[in-house]
Design an enzyme around this catalytic site. Sequence first.
Site, PDB file in Angstrom:
ATOM      1  N   LYS A 114      59.670  38.062  36.774  1.00 51.09           N
ATOM      2  CA  LYS A 114      59.089  38.069  35.425  1.00 51.09           C
ATOM      3  C   LYS A 114      59.994  37.365  34.422  1.00 51.09           C
ATOM      4  O   LYS A 114      59.518  36.686  33.525  1.00 51.09           O
ATOM      5  CB  LYS A 114      58.802  39.508  34.970  1.00 51.09           C
ATOM      6  N   LYS A 196      49.624  36.912  45.703  1.00 58.38           N
ATOM      7  CA  LYS A 196      48.908  38.141  45.367  1.00 58.38           C
ATOM      8  C   LYS A 196      47.792  37.869  44.352  1.00 58.38           C
ATOM      9  O   LYS A 196      47.970  37.076  43.439  1.00 58.38           O
ATOM     10  CB  LYS A 196      49.943  39.113  44.773  1.00 58.38           C
ATOM     11  N   LYS A 199      46.178  39.584  37.739  1.00 59.00           N
ATOM     12  CA  LYS A 199      45.458  39.372  36.485  1.00 59.00           C
ATOM     13  C   LYS A 199      46.119  38.296  35.645  1.00 59.00           C
ATOM     14  O   LYS A 199      45.512  37.771  34.729  1.00 59.00           O
ATOM     15  CB  LYS A 199      45.348  40.681  35.713  1.00 59.00           C
TER      16      LYS A 199
HETATM   17  P1  AMP Z   1      49.564  46.096  37.851  1.00 57.20           P
HETATM   18  O1  AMP Z   1      48.150  45.919  37.427  1.00 57.20           O
HETATM   19  O2  AMP Z   1      50.201  44.826  38.288  1.00 57.20           O
HETATM   20  O3  AMP Z   1      50.344  46.918  36.888  1.00 57.20           O
HETATM   21  O4  AMP Z   1      49.451  46.965  39.171  1.00 57.20           O
HETATM   22  C1  AMP Z   1      48.880  48.244  39.182  1.00 57.20           C
HETATM   23  C2  AMP Z   1      48.884  48.792  40.587  1.00 57.20           C
HETATM   24  O5  AMP Z   1      47.993  48.011  41.393  1.00 57.20           O
HETATM   25  C3  AMP Z   1      50.236  48.733  41.273  1.00 57.20           C
HETATM   26  O6  AMP Z   1      50.408  49.871  42.059  1.00 57.20           O
HETATM   27  C4  AMP Z   1      50.156  47.491  42.107  1.00 57.20           C
HETATM   28  O7  AMP Z   1      50.942  47.568  43.240  1.00 57.20           O
HETATM   29  C5  AMP Z   1      48.661  47.442  42.478  1.00 57.20           C
HETATM   30  N1  AMP Z   1      48.223  46.041  42.620  1.00 57.20           N
HETATM   31  C6  AMP Z   1      48.207  45.068  41.691  1.00 57.20           C
HETATM   32  N2  AMP Z   1      47.740  43.900  42.195  1.00 57.20           N
HETATM   33  C7  AMP Z   1      47.436  44.152  43.497  1.00 57.20           C
HETATM   34  C8  AMP Z   1      46.934  43.365  44.586  1.00 57.20           C
HETATM   35  N3  AMP Z   1      46.618  42.078  44.463  1.00 57.20           N
HETATM   36  N4  AMP Z   1      46.766  43.965  45.779  1.00 57.20           N
HETATM   37  C9  AMP Z   1      47.063  45.247  45.929  1.00 57.20           C
HETATM   38  N5  AMP Z   1      47.535  46.055  44.973  1.00 57.20           N
HETATM   39  C10 AMP Z   1      47.746  45.516  43.767  1.00 57.20           C
END
Ligand code: AMP
Length: 333
Positions: A114, A196, A199
Amino acid sequence: MKHIVSGIQPTGSLNLGTYLGSIKNFVKLQDTYTDHHFLLFIADLHAITIPREKAFLRKTIKELSALYLAAGLKKERLSLFIQSEIEAHSQMAYLLQCFTYMGELERMTQFKEKAQKQEKGVTAGLFTYPSLMAGDILLYDAEYVPVGDDQKQHLELTRDLAERVNNRFDDFFTVPKPLIPEVGARIMSLTEPNKKMSKSDENVKSRILLLDDENIIRKRIMSAVTDSDQTIRFDKENKPGISNLMTIMSAITNQSIETIEASYKDATYQTFKQSVADVVVNELAPIKARYNALINSKELDAFLDEGAEYARKIAMKKVMKFNHKIGLGRKRK
Ligand code: AMP
Ligand code: TRP
């Protein structure tokens, strides 16, 4: 009451990766861990470690709260709340920063990634974010923390911090265990399946948002990048695109990868993609309907108030106890 704790950042509209990697897993866990109370929160304090627009934050905080409920979480044994509404999270973060070493924070791969992307300057908040996250968990003496793969390192640090404190101040914190889902732990981008699904990806075609229209969902899946080999076989290294679509299907339908492989043995990519699109559309349609009913409802606000009240009581007590434990303030008579 034993606790399961997890948070999600309000940093953009929810995508299929977050849903399958995190929210859907909570729904399953609620059925599995029937003697635990679930504390789920919108991690808005985490979101501001990178500069965000005020209006954007407000909108996503609300949207995410509604989506959590719309995604099928049951209200029993669940407290849903917004992190910044509980002051103890900020307090605990500071205290734990004083137990965290610079070297530990410097090693965090998410920080390194980041920080590299920041054009204008890296905030101290981004650096100390893992201590904030540790506080989120330790405040509630969480036994389990369901997270995606990418949060493992932060969880490890949380455990180290808990043990460090416990060694100095006789077993003050519960050492939490991560719960990482077996399938769907990592949903990949539809356009670059070695990355991955995220968003923050600049390419909107790389992801499916939970509130996307049906025709957009279909379009994104039909145009997902695959290979030219034309067999439906799970092989992450050589066939990341197809393997990702298989993972998505498996995570939604609970079918094993082997079963899916067998069912589509003679199918074309076109047919398989259509099936994946159907599965995704069917999964998301009821969520969207519930979301629309909830987003501007009093029901949602009332539930968030209730959640905050439950969490605040526990968190305030724990942080005051911690202050006292480490020798801050005056000795109580
Ligand atoms: P974030 O939205 O990045 O804060 O992630 C929120 C949760 O969703 C965390 O536990 C991440 O590990 C999971 N997460 C985010 N993106 C993915 C993805 N592409 N595949 C699986 N899990 C995800
Ligand atoms: N850092 C997590 C993420 O980006 C979100 C989060 C914040 C969290 N606090 C937490 C997850 C506590 C689990 C427990 O995904």
